[in-house]
Write a protein that holds these residues in place. Structure first.
Motif, PDB file in Angstrom:
ATOM      1  N   ALA A 393       7.413  -0.991   4.942  1.00  0.00           N
ATOM      2  CA  ALA A 393       7.850  -2.342   4.590  1.00  0.00           C
ATOM      3  C   ALA A 393       6.829  -3.062   3.716  1.00  0.00           C
ATOM      4  O   ALA A 393       7.136  -4.089   3.110  1.00  0.00           O
ATOM      5  N   GLY A 394       5.634  -2.527   3.666  1.00  0.00           N
ATOM      6  CA  GLY A 394       4.627  -3.051   2.756  1.00  0.00           C
ATOM      7  C   GLY A 394       3.583  -3.948   3.394  1.00  0.00           C
ATOM      8  O   GLY A 394       3.771  -4.494   4.482  1.00  0.00           O
ATOM      9  N   LEU A 395       2.482  -4.080   2.694  1.00  0.00           N
ATOM     10  CA  LEU A 395       1.418  -5.024   3.011  1.00  0.00           C
ATOM     11  C   LEU A 395       1.352  -6.046   1.879  1.00  0.00           C
ATOM     12  O   LEU A 395       1.388  -5.679   0.703  1.00  0.00           O
ATOM     13  N   VAL A 396       1.250  -7.315   2.231  1.00  0.00           N
ATOM     14  CA  VAL A 396       1.202  -8.386   1.227  1.00  0.00           C
ATOM     15  C   VAL A 396      -0.246  -8.790   0.989  1.00  0.00           C
ATOM     16  O   VAL A 396      -0.932  -9.256   1.902  1.00  0.00           O
ATOM     17  N   LEU A 397      -0.716  -8.593  -0.236  1.00  0.00           N
ATOM     18  CA  LEU A 397      -2.051  -8.996  -0.647  1.00  0.00           C
ATOM     19  C   LEU A 397      -1.924  -9.901  -1.865  1.00  0.00           C
ATOM     20  O   LEU A 397      -1.272  -9.542  -2.847  1.00  0.00           O
ATOM     21  N   ASN A 398      -2.515 -11.067  -1.780  1.00  0.00           N
ATOM     22  CA  ASN A 398      -2.499 -12.035  -2.882  1.00  0.00           C
ATOM     23  C   ASN A 398      -1.074 -12.331  -3.341  1.00  0.00           C
ATOM     24  O   ASN A 398      -0.815 -12.513  -4.528  1.00  0.00           O
ATOM     25  N   GLY A 399      -0.138 -12.334  -2.376  1.00  0.00           N
ATOM     26  CA  GLY A 399       1.249 -12.667  -2.670  1.00  0.00           C
ATOM     27  C   GLY A 399       2.093 -11.529  -3.203  1.00  0.00           C
ATOM     28  O   GLY A 399       3.277 -11.717  -3.494  1.00  0.00           O
ATOM     29  N   ILE A 400       1.517 -10.336  -3.338  1.00  0.00           N
ATOM     30  CA  ILE A 400       2.239  -9.177  -3.858  1.00  0.00           C
ATOM     31  C   ILE A 400       2.376  -8.138  -2.754  1.00  0.00           C
ATOM     32  O   ILE A 400       1.429  -7.893  -1.992  1.00  0.00           O
ATOM     33  N   THR A 401       3.549  -7.498  -2.653  1.00  0.00           N
ATOM     34  CA  THR A 401       3.793  -6.502  -1.618  1.00  0.00           C
ATOM     35  C   THR A 401       3.508  -5.104  -2.147  1.00  0.00           C
ATOM     36  O   THR A 401       4.026  -4.703  -3.195  1.00  0.00           O
ATOM     37  N   TYR A 402       2.686  -4.365  -1.401  1.00  0.00           N
ATOM     38  CA  TYR A 402       2.357  -2.986  -1.731  1.00  0.00           C
ATOM     39  C   TYR A 402       2.867  -2.099  -0.602  1.00  0.00           C
ATOM     40  O   TYR A 402       2.525  -2.313   0.565  1.00  0.00           O
ATOM     41  N   THR A 403       3.699  -1.099  -0.929  1.00  0.00           N
ATOM     42  CA  THR A 403       4.312  -0.260   0.093  1.00  0.00           C
ATOM     43  C   THR A 403       3.749   1.153   0.046  1.00  0.00           C
ATOM     44  O   THR A 403       3.333   1.650  -1.010  1.00  0.00           O
ATOM     45  N   SER A 404       3.772   1.800   1.212  1.00  0.00           N
ATOM     46  CA  SER A 404       3.447   3.223   1.255  1.00  0.00           C
ATOM     47  C   SER A 404       4.590   3.995   0.615  1.00  0.00           C
ATOM     48  O   SER A 404       5.755   3.743   0.920  1.00  0.00           O
ATOM     49  N   PRO A 405       4.293   4.944  -0.256  1.00  0.00           N
ATOM     50  CA  PRO A 405       5.374   5.703  -0.897  1.00  0.00           C
ATOM     51  C   PRO A 405       6.122   6.563   0.114  1.00  0.00           C
ATOM     52  O   PRO A 405       5.558   6.998   1.118  1.00  0.00           O
TER      53      PRO A 405
END
Length: 418
Positions: A393-405
C-alpha cells in the motif's frame, strides 16, 4: 564610549555567527551552487554542485530536499559526515541522478574502496529518509574521537569504526531507498536499526575491503527488499538479524533479487549470500544465487524465527565447489520449489551479457554487463507471486507514496530481455 560599545556589539555578533555555522551561506542564488558546513536545511536546487567542506547536520524538525541532478562533492581531507536528525529527501531521476561523491581526480583505482568521507547517518529522531535515483560512492571513512558521530553517540558511538554509507535508526521512521547505486565503499553499504523500509531496484558493487554487507538489518525493521542486484560484496549480500532488543521483531520479505559472486572475499563462516540469525523472521522467494559462496545460511546457535518461509530460489555454480556449498544442511537453508542442481553448470541462468566464469574474487563491475535473461532461462516462469509484502500500500514520505514492487513470476531481479 559609543565606539567601545559598537566594538563590543560587533564582537558579540561575530562570536554568535561563528558558533552557529549555517550551511550554504556561500550560495549563488541563480545556479544554487554552494559550499556547506554546519547546519543545513531547505532545498539544494536542481543541477547544482554542493561542496561539503565539513560535517553538516539537518536539525530535528527540519528537512533538506535535494533535487534531481545535484552533485554533492565531499572534501576528502575533512572526510565529512552527514548527520540527519530531521528529514532528508534525495529525489533524483533516471536521467539526472543525485550523486554523493568526491572530486573527480580522486575517483581512482587506488581509492576503489572509498574511505574518503563518512556517510549519511540518520539519528533516532530522523522520521523520513528518501534516496531515489541517488549514487553514493567513496564513503566509509573510519571514525576518530573528533568525529561528530562519536561525539553525539551515533552509530556505534566509538572511534575506530568503519562507517556505513547509510545508517538509519528510528524504529518508528520511514526509509525508502530505490533506483540507487552504492559503490566504492570500505565496509557496509547500509546498516539499519529499525523502521518501515523499502529497498528496491538498487545496485551494489565494489564494496568491502575486509568485511561488510550490502544490506545489514537489525531489530526493529519491517522491510521489503526486492529487485536489487548485489555483486561481489565482501561478506554477505544481506545480513538479516533481530539483534538489538528493539521492537518490533524484524520481519524481512526478500524477493526477486540477483546475487552474484558474494562472500568469497571473506573466507569465514559468515561470508556467503544471505545470512539469517537471532530470531529474525523472513520470507525469501524468487532470488537468484549465481556463484555465491554458500546459499542461504543460518546461525545454528541463534537461528531464524520458525515461521520463516523459503522457496522458489535458483542456484547456479560455475564449478563443483560452489555447487556443493549450496546443498541444504543444518546451516544451509533449503526451500520449497527451489531450482537447484548437484553438478557444476546446472541451471545456467543465461544472462544476456555476463560471463558466469568470471573470477568469484573479482570486485570490479563492468557497467556493460546485462543481467536480463535470454530465452530458455530456467529462471523464467519459476517465480512465486502469492505472498504478502509489507508495503504494497506504500509508505508516504514528503507527501509522496512509495510502494514495494509486486513480485514477478520469474526468478531474479531482471526478467526476459524482450
Amino acid at each position: 564610549m559609543k565606539a567601545k560599545q559598537l566594538f563590543i556589539y560587533l564582537a558579540i555578533f561575530m562570536a554568535i555567527f561563528a558558533g552557529c555555522e549555517k550551511a550554504n551561506v556561500d550560495v549563488d542564488p541563480d545556479t544554487g551552487n554552494g559550499s556547506a558546513i554546519g547546519e543545513v536545511s531547505g532545498i539544494w536546487k536542481r543541477g547544482s554542485v554542493q561542496h561539503i567542506t565539513g560535517d553538516i547536520i539537518i536539525l530535528e524538525g527540519q528537512s533538506l530536499t535535494i533535487e534531481e541532478g545535484v552533485t554533492v562533492i565531499m572534501d576528502a581531507v575533512a572526510k565529512p559526515e552527514i548527520i540527519v536528525k530531521g528529514n532528508l529527501y534525495a529525489e533524483g531521476t533516471q536521467a539526472f541522478p543525485i550523486k554523493f561523491t568526491v572530486e573527480e581526480a580522486l575517483r581512482t583505482k587506488e581509492n576503489e574502496f572509498g574511505r574518503l568521507w563518512g556517510g549519511i547517518l540518520a539519528a533516532p529522531s530522523c522520521a523520513e529518509l528518501l534516496l531515489n535515483y541517488t549514487i553514493i560512492e567513496y564513503a566509509g571513512a573510519t571514525t576518530s574521537d573528533a568525529s561528530t558521530s562519536v561525539k553525539q553517540k551515533l552509530y556505534k558511538q566509538k572511534a575506530g569504526e568503519n562507517l556505513p554509507a547509510l545508517w538509519f535508526s528510528n524504529v518508528n521512521g520511514k526509509l525508502v531507498v530505490t533506483n540507487s547505486i552504492f559503490r566504492n565503499l570500505q565496509e557496509d553499504c547500509t546498516y539499519i536499526e529499525g523502521g518501515k523500509i523499502i529497498f528496491a531496484n538498487n545496485l551494489f558493487y565494489t564494496t568491502g575491503v575486509t568485511g561488510g554487507e550490502a544490506i545489514n538489518l537489525k531489530s526493529g525493521c519491517l522491510a521489503d527488499v526486492a529487485y536489487n542486484l548485489v555483486y561481489s560484496t565482501n561478506t554477505n549480500a544481506l545480513k538479516l538479524s533481530n539483534s538489538g532488543d528493539r521492537s518490533p521483531q524484524t520481519f524481512v520479505v526478500v524477493y526477486n533479487n540477483t546475487l552474484i559472486n558474494t562472500g568469497w572475499r571473506r573466507p569465514s563462516a559468515k561470508g556467503g549470500s544471505i545470512w539469517v540469525e537471532a530470531t529474525v523472521r523472513v520470507s525469501v522467494f524468487n532470488n537468484m544465487f549465481a556463484n555465491t559462496r554458500f546459499g542461504i545460511k543460518r546461525d545454528t546457535k541463534a537461528p531464524e524465527d520458525a515461521r520463516s518461509l523459503f522457496g522458489n530460489n535458483l542456484y547456479y555454480g560455475y564449478n563443483q565447489t560452489t555447487v556443493n556449498q549450496f546443498q541444504p544442511t543444518t546451516d544451509i537453508v533449503g526451500g520449497i520449489n527451489d531450482v537447484i542442481g548437484k553438478t557444476a553448470g546446472d541451471n545456467d541462468p543465461k544472462f544476456l551479457n555476463y560471463p558466469t566464469s568470471t573470477d568469484v574474487n573479482n570486485a570490479s563491475f563492468n557497467t556493460a554487463w546485462n543481467f536480463h535473461l535470454q530465452a530458455g532461462s530456467p529462471a523464467i516462469g519459476k517465480g512465486k507471486t502469492d505472498f504478502t509484502r509489507h508495503h504494497a500500500a506504500g509508505l508516504v514520505l514528503n507527501g509522496i507514496t512509495y510502494t514495494s514492487p509486486a513480485p514477478a513470476n520469474y526468478i531474479g531481479a531482471y526478467g526476459s530481455a524482450n
